[in-house]
Design an enzyme around this catalytic site. Sequence first.
Site, mmCIF file in Angstrom:
data_model
loop_
_atom_site.group_PDB
_atom_site.id
_atom_site.type_symbol
_atom_site.label_atom_id
_atom_site.label_comp_id
_atom_site.label_asym_id
_atom_site.label_seq_id
_atom_site.Cartn_x
_atom_site.Cartn_y
_atom_site.Cartn_z
ATOM 1 N N CYS A 2 0.874 -1.346 -0.156
ATOM 2 C CA CYS A 2 -0.031 -0.069 -0.117
ATOM 3 C C CYS A 2 0.882 1.250 0.035
ATOM 4 O O CYS A 2 2.080 1.350 0.423
ATOM 5 C CB CYS A 2 -0.933 0.169 1.265
ATOM 6 S SG CYS A 2 -1.554 -1.512 1.564
ATOM 7 N N ARG A 27 4.559 0.276 -6.054
ATOM 8 C CA ARG A 27 4.574 -0.468 -5.017
ATOM 9 C C ARG A 27 3.707 -1.748 -5.022
ATOM 10 O O ARG A 27 4.080 -2.655 -4.383
ATOM 11 C CB ARG A 27 4.446 0.280 -3.683
ATOM 12 C CG ARG A 27 5.310 1.455 -3.329
ATOM 13 C CD ARG A 27 4.699 2.362 -2.375
ATOM 14 N NE ARG A 27 4.639 1.784 -1.148
ATOM 15 C CZ ARG A 27 5.704 1.940 -0.334
ATOM 16 N NH1 ARG A 27 6.724 2.574 -0.249
ATOM 17 N NH2 ARG A 27 5.367 1.468 1.165
ATOM 18 N N TRP A 74 -2.970 -2.859 -1.376
ATOM 19 C CA TRP A 74 -2.611 -3.878 -1.897
ATOM 20 C C TRP A 74 -3.236 -5.090 -0.805
ATOM 21 O O TRP A 74 -2.929 -4.850 0.380
ATOM 22 C CB TRP A 74 -1.229 -4.197 -1.665
ATOM 23 C CG TRP A 74 -0.808 -5.436 -2.332
ATOM 24 C CD1 TRP A 74 -0.434 -5.634 -3.845
ATOM 25 C CD2 TRP A 74 -0.352 -6.500 -1.592
ATOM 26 N NE1 TRP A 74 0.003 -7.110 -3.992
ATOM 27 C CE2 TRP A 74 0.205 -7.692 -2.402
ATOM 28 C CE3 TRP A 74 -0.289 -6.901 -0.392
ATOM 29 C CZ2 TRP A 74 0.723 -8.765 -2.303
ATOM 30 C CZ3 TRP A 74 0.234 -8.109 0.123
ATOM 31 C CH2 TRP A 74 0.678 -9.105 -1.038
ATOM 32 N N ASN A 100 -1.372 1.490 5.982
ATOM 33 C CA ASN A 100 -0.460 0.835 5.299
ATOM 34 C C ASN A 100 -0.241 -0.271 6.819
ATOM 35 O O ASN A 100 -0.013 0.208 7.915
ATOM 36 C CB ASN A 100 0.719 1.176 4.856
ATOM 37 C CG ASN A 100 0.341 2.035 3.800
ATOM 38 O OD1 ASN A 100 -0.282 2.079 3.240
ATOM 39 N ND2 ASN A 100 1.670 2.622 3.185
ATOM 40 N N GLY A 101 -0.108 -1.691 6.475
ATOM 41 C CA GLY A 101 0.443 -2.723 7.390
ATOM 42 C C GLY A 101 -0.958 -3.183 7.873
ATOM 43 O O GLY A 101 -1.867 -3.527 7.113
ATOM 44 N N GLU A 480 17.379 -16.804 -9.972
ATOM 45 C CA GLU A 480 16.950 -15.426 -10.469
ATOM 46 C C GLU A 480 16.117 -15.252 -11.754
ATOM 47 O O GLU A 480 15.048 -14.802 -11.886
ATOM 48 C CB GLU A 480 17.907 -14.471 -10.216
ATOM 49 C CG GLU A 480 17.786 -13.048 -10.628
ATOM 50 C CD GLU A 480 16.616 -12.659 -9.851
ATOM 51 O OE1 GLU A 480 16.181 -13.048 -8.652
ATOM 52 O OE2 GLU A 480 16.349 -11.283 -10.140
ATOM 53 N N LYS A 484 12.395 -14.189 -12.214
ATOM 54 C CA LYS A 484 12.059 -12.899 -13.180
ATOM 55 C C LYS A 484 10.871 -13.424 -14.062
ATOM 56 O O LYS A 484 10.110 -12.729 -14.334
ATOM 57 C CB LYS A 484 13.232 -12.658 -14.154
ATOM 58 C CG LYS A 484 14.296 -11.836 -13.415
ATOM 59 C CD LYS A 484 14.036 -10.422 -13.049
ATOM 60 C CE LYS A 484 13.294 -10.511 -11.747
ATOM 61 N NZ LYS A 484 13.945 -10.100 -10.602
ATOM 62 N N GLU A 487 7.431 -14.207 -12.355
ATOM 63 C CA GLU A 487 6.835 -12.943 -11.990
ATOM 64 C C GLU A 487 6.142 -11.982 -12.809
ATOM 65 O O GLU A 487 5.106 -11.235 -12.711
ATOM 66 C CB GLU A 487 7.571 -12.276 -10.611
ATOM 67 C CG GLU A 487 8.655 -11.354 -11.376
ATOM 68 C CD GLU A 487 9.687 -10.819 -10.169
ATOM 69 O OE1 GLU A 487 9.046 -10.429 -9.321
ATOM 70 O OE2 GLU A 487 10.775 -10.854 -10.510
ATOM 71 N N HIS A 503 16.432 -36.628 -9.397
ATOM 72 C CA HIS A 503 16.098 -37.100 -7.965
ATOM 73 C C HIS A 503 14.484 -36.946 -8.195
ATOM 74 O O HIS A 503 13.851 -36.767 -7.042
ATOM 75 C CB HIS A 503 16.673 -36.401 -7.173
ATOM 76 C CG HIS A 503 18.082 -36.969 -7.016
ATOM 77 N ND1 HIS A 503 18.610 -38.177 -6.568
ATOM 78 C CD2 HIS A 503 19.276 -36.356 -7.350
ATOM 79 C CE1 HIS A 503 20.069 -38.228 -6.821
ATOM 80 N NE2 HIS A 503 20.489 -37.059 -7.347
ATOM 81 N N LYS A 600 6.136 -4.101 -4.572
ATOM 82 C CA LYS A 600 7.640 -3.793 -4.715
ATOM 83 C C LYS A 600 8.138 -3.711 -3.324
ATOM 84 O O LYS A 600 9.293 -4.224 -3.154
ATOM 85 C CB LYS A 600 7.766 -2.227 -5.264
ATOM 86 C CG LYS A 600 9.140 -1.805 -5.517
ATOM 87 C CD LYS A 600 9.718 -2.401 -6.860
ATOM 88 C CE LYS A 600 11.361 -2.197 -6.932
ATOM 89 N NZ LYS A 600 11.958 -3.240 -7.406
HETATM 90 C C1 F6R Z 1 11.388 -9.823 -7.478
HETATM 91 C C2 F6R Z 1 11.766 -9.043 -6.341
HETATM 92 C C3 F6R Z 1 11.169 -9.421 -4.988
HETATM 93 C C4 F6R Z 1 12.374 -8.864 -4.050
HETATM 94 C C5 F6R Z 1 11.916 -9.153 -2.493
HETATM 95 C C6 F6R Z 1 12.811 -8.576 -1.519
HETATM 96 O O1 F6R Z 1 11.899 -9.425 -8.617
HETATM 97 O O2 F6R Z 1 11.766 -7.832 -6.570
HETATM 98 O O3 F6R Z 1 11.587 -10.853 -4.886
HETATM 99 O O4 F6R Z 1 13.602 -9.060 -4.206
HETATM 100 O O5 F6R Z 1 10.641 -8.915 -2.087
HETATM 101 O O6 F6R Z 1 12.656 -7.171 -1.475
HETATM 102 P P1 F6R Z 1 14.020 -6.073 -0.804
HETATM 103 O O7 F6R Z 1 15.077 -6.292 -1.557
HETATM 104 O O8 F6R Z 1 13.244 -4.888 -1.038
HETATM 105 O O9 F6R Z 1 13.933 -6.422 0.764
#
Ligand code: F6R
Length: 605
Positions: A2, A27, A74, A100-101, A480, A484, A487, A503, A600
């Site tokens: 949020c 976000r 959110w 938020n929260g 990673e 990517k 998501e 396995h 985000k």
């Molecule tokens: C994926 C992504 C998330 C963040 C994770 C941690 O593309 O961005 O998996 O890496 O939410 O976020 P931070 O680094 O802000 O603690």
Amino acid sequence: MCGIIGYTGKNQAMPVIVKGLETLEYRGYDSAGIALDKKEKFSVIKSEGKLENLIRKIESADVSSTAGIGHTRWATHGKPTETNAHPHTSENGMFCVVHNGIIENASVIKNELVKKGYSFVSETDTEVIPQLLSYHYDGNMLEAMRKTFMSFEGSFAVAVMCKDESDVIYAAKKQSPLIVGRGNGENLLASDVSALADKAETFAYLEDGEFAVVRKDSVEFYDMCLNHVTKNFEKNETQHAENTKGGFEHYMLKEIFEQPEKIRNLIKDKIKNGKIFLDEIAGLSLEIAKAEKLYIVACGSAYHAAMAGKYALEEFCRIPAEVDIASEFRYRNPPIDEKTLVVVISQSGETADTIAAMRLANSKGAFVTGIVNVLPSTIANECDYVIATKAGREVAVATTKGYTTQVVALYMLALHMASVRKTLSDKELEFYAEKIKEIPAQIETVLADCEKFEKFAGKYTDKNNIFFIGRNTDFAAASEGALKLKEISYINCTALPAGELKHGTIALVENGTPVIALCCNERLYKKTMSNIEEVVSRGAEIFLIRKETISHKLNCSEIVIPECIDIFSPVSEVIPLQLFAYFVAKKKGCNIDMPKNLAKSVTVE
Ligand code: F6R
């Protein structure tokens, strides 16, 4: 997660609030709303979905007002409907709140209030805030705030307007970030500094347990006992350019292309004449010298960065490096003593689980080093030492430059620790430091081939499952790459250590199963090639990412990355995977910068 914006001042509030909400969009959210102070009553406008829905409603409403609050939600408690969207108002219309929260004891408080005759309209935890404020209010707003927020468990960043006080916004904070910005004849509140960009000349973070009273020409702070708190305000240097796409179609593509420059900027003062200078952790030398164990704790991509860095830390420093997911670490009573170092990694510096992991490690007496992009932020403020990754503002929800700068920061940490622990010779240190300096140019070479990825991507848009395999450093990059792609394109992707396939998971491989194989680790490439043969013989279609120097006899699509040493390869080999994910998502017509259900900055656990 949020986002909150609040404005009171000499200008019309609505344009400032809408612009702030647009800045906070990155976000992640699924509904939005605003409330304006209209003297007789609050004017509340809310809508499901994206901001354009809200803006359409605003266009046909009377929105003249010089104070208001806005929110992107959110969903956590209750579906993303218009009724559940914020702001929420007390039944008597006296209070209007954005939050938020998560208020963890909301249902208990709600039941109490229902018994006292209050009725609720939404499914949210937030609605208890205005209702409890109205229960406690007897004309003294700060006292009502104190009583209300004292009774909450969980996390909150809250902005409140009270009908009795025109043009005033009250704020409270615990665990979720909230920033107060001071302008000229106008003051603001926001969840992050970028939303204050044009208006606030200076800003200050609200701390846990503090209240703020924001008027158009003054800002006051109080602690939980309602004592005055004095705060230092910092200059707001948020660049407007960081809030634009700079000619790229999406923020994600812009951020992918920024990586060489951001890494150069990160290493420029730190590698000189073949030596690493991590002055920010100079005070940790004694602990580094005697350390017997290292934990690296993070979430999501930052966890994958930790996986990539682990190889360098173990190889260079001869120390066991345990990589842990923050949401697991925080609940598992890890053995930590004065010979344990803890590193937490976070782009945003606000991830709730990583914050909790940092606090746990701290409470057990460990010195915690944070590898953080956003400064100031909760993690940057609270950990003992901070290595700033200097990636600049990252807007796309899927991290790219955030991830690669974290990995490079870990490489530098590994070399710094190796120099303190004397586990590498000066010549070796110089060799590796020079190799780090080559990384930006290697990325540029991959980026120059960008168009190739667009071509490849077309073949994958109708796939439902894609496997990513690799060994060692290649596995870190594969993890990673899989995250990517899944998501932003919503294709189910699984990353596996190549040797682990047989396995169990190989049972899923059949004719046409797409497998993206990473083969950039020269030491292990023959082993990976055998695992690739195992899936090829069961019909898998291989897309190979390999280094120039690695030869093969496979009949498959491939991307060749420039020569680099094995231990540093997870940076340049992840670039093709970022571009691949981007173009698959683009061909599928997905919302690349704001994928569904994602946020985000994950400020709830
Ligand atoms: C994926 C992504 C998330 C963040 C994770 C941690 O593309 O961005 O998996 O890496 O939410 O976020 P931070 O680094 O802000 O603690």
